[in-house]
Structure formats: C-alpha cells, structure tokens
Design an enzyme around this catalytic site. Sequence first.
Site, PDB file in Angstrom:
ATOM      1  N   TYR A   1       0.834  -1.207   0.000  1.00 39.10           N
ATOM      2  CA  TYR A   1       0.000   0.000   0.000  1.00 39.10           C
ATOM      3  C   TYR A   1       0.865   1.250   0.000  1.00 39.10           C
ATOM      4  O   TYR A   1       0.669   2.179  -0.786  1.00 39.10           O
ATOM      5  CB  TYR A   1      -0.899  -0.030   1.223  1.00 39.10           C
ATOM      6  CG  TYR A   1      -1.746   1.205   1.422  1.00 39.10           C
ATOM      7  CD1 TYR A   1      -2.734   1.551   0.502  1.00 39.10           C
ATOM      8  CD2 TYR A   1      -1.584   2.011   2.548  1.00 39.10           C
ATOM      9  CE1 TYR A   1      -3.526   2.669   0.691  1.00 39.10           C
ATOM     10  CE2 TYR A   1      -2.373   3.125   2.748  1.00 39.10           C
ATOM     11  CZ  TYR A   1      -3.340   3.454   1.818  1.00 39.10           C
ATOM     12  OH  TYR A   1      -4.115   4.565   2.015  1.00 39.10           O
TER      13      TYR A   1
ATOM     14  N   LYS B   1       1.377   4.397  -2.762  1.00 42.85           N
ATOM     15  CA  LYS B   1       1.158   5.807  -2.487  1.00 42.85           C
ATOM     16  C   LYS B   1       2.387   6.646  -2.804  1.00 42.85           C
ATOM     17  O   LYS B   1       2.284   7.786  -3.246  1.00 42.85           O
ATOM     18  CB  LYS B   1       0.739   6.001  -1.026  1.00 42.85           C
ATOM     19  CG  LYS B   1      -0.652   5.441  -0.737  1.00 42.85           C
ATOM     20  CD  LYS B   1      -1.645   5.895  -1.792  1.00 42.85           C
ATOM     21  CE  LYS B   1      -3.047   5.403  -1.525  1.00 42.85           C
ATOM     22  NZ  LYS B   1      -3.820   6.280  -0.687  1.00 42.85           N
TER      23      LYS B   1
END
Length: 280
Positions: A181, A185
């Site tokens: 994740y 980002k």
Amino acid sequence: MSHQELQSNVHDPRFREAKQPQGGTSVAVADLFRLDGRTIIVTGAAGFMGTTLTEAMLESGADVVCLDVMSSPKQEEWANLEAAAKKYSRLVSYLQCDQRSDDSVNVAFDKIVSSLRYPIRGLAACAGVSDNGPATEFPSESFTRLLDINVTGTFRVAQRVAKETIKANSTASMGVDTAGYNSSKAAVHQLARSLAAEWGSRVGIPLIRVNSLSPGYIRTAATAEPLQKPGMETQWVGDNMLYRLSTADEFRAPVLFLLGDGSSFMTGSDLRVDGGHCSW
C-alpha cells in the site's frame, strides 16, 4: 484514507483570467475557495471521504460527477448529496466505473461529457484500496492489484480528465504492515510530480496543475476494524503531534484550496495534512 489523494487541478488560464477585473486585480478572497462554473470528477465517491468532499464541492459551487466501482451509492448518503445539490442549485450525478479498466473509464467519460453544463476543471481521486500484510508474506498478486487500482487506475482517470480539458480549450497515507500500500502511495506522489511537469509546461495545451494531498490517519468506517485491535488506536493517536485522529470533514478546505484559484501558483506539490505525523 484508503483512497487516492491525487488532486488534478485543471485550469484554462483564459477561464481564470476571465473572472478577474481589468488591470490584473486578483480574485476576491471570498472567491478563492469557490468552484462556480466548473465540473469536478470524484472517484471513489461512494466512500466516506468521497462523499464528504462531494458535498463540500457542491457547497462551493461546483457540479460534481461521482464515479465508483459500486453499481450504486448508498441510498441514505446519496439522498444527502442530492439534497445538497438542490440546496446550492448544483448538479450531482453518479456513474459506475472500474478504474482498472480502460473500457470502463472510457464508457463512463463518454457518458459524462455528453451531459455536462460546465467543463471539467478538476479531479479528486479518492478511489483506492489498502490491503495489509507483512512484506515477507504479502502475495505478489495483491501487490499488483494495489498498484493497478491506486496508481495505474488513478492515471487512467487523470489522463482522460486531461484529454477532455484539452478538447474543451484534472495523498499518501501511513499504515502498519502495508509495504504494498505504501509503495503504491509513493508512486502516486511521483505520478503527480511527473504529470505536473508534463501538463504544466507543454506548449499548445491548457494549463493543468497537478498536486497531491497526503492525509494523516482518518477515523472512518474503513479504519473502524483495524482500530479495534488492542493498542492500535493508542499507537495511531500517538503517531502525530495533535494526538488524535482526523475526521473526513477536516479535508474539505485543503481539497477546495487545491481545486480552486487560491492555489493558482501551486503545482507538483504535496499538501501534507497529517496532524504533524511527518514532522517529528
């Protein structure tokens, strides 16, 4: 936020200059957060953050087109948005769109463009997923899925927003055990900078500003489950200088700032709204 925070701020300089009085007087302070005469696209619009930002945009004068992979929004939340649109004499619409698919994005935008009363002037990309797990055990398929939704999917939508703007002459969160994740980002940050460089300097196309917003921990339905783990809320709260979690409504003003004329000389930047998390 299990969302993307890429804010693709699309402004034709002629549109901005047309609002200014003769003599180059700047936009009135009261108008710096106004989005009148613009359509804003919101992805991940069925989520709590997308819903919150959509309502703020309607209040600030924009028409909003909501996109989400869900076939339809939650009835109660959509009723609130329709009520807000009526209250502020704005238009709000919802279309199903899977940003992992070129075809789905193109079909959605083909429908959008034919129904607009104002040109597309911004994108708030809130669509995204957060699959947690230790890096040593995290499946490569899940990592690929994260990148496809959070990065490539964001690019697909931003690309189409930019194309529509040209025709008409578009954050990174923290987590625990979230290597995939967080990597996605970080890629969004670089994507924002790269798009800002390309779309802000090319001759012959309208100016397109691209900034990102990096939020801190947000108390939403999506974070309710991990916060139930023993010690997790204490850890998250203690990770920032304000010693609390944020709420979705605290990101209304930052997003409106990025989308509006108040940020007219800002591009390729990341606006950090994290309660001091990264300033320790």
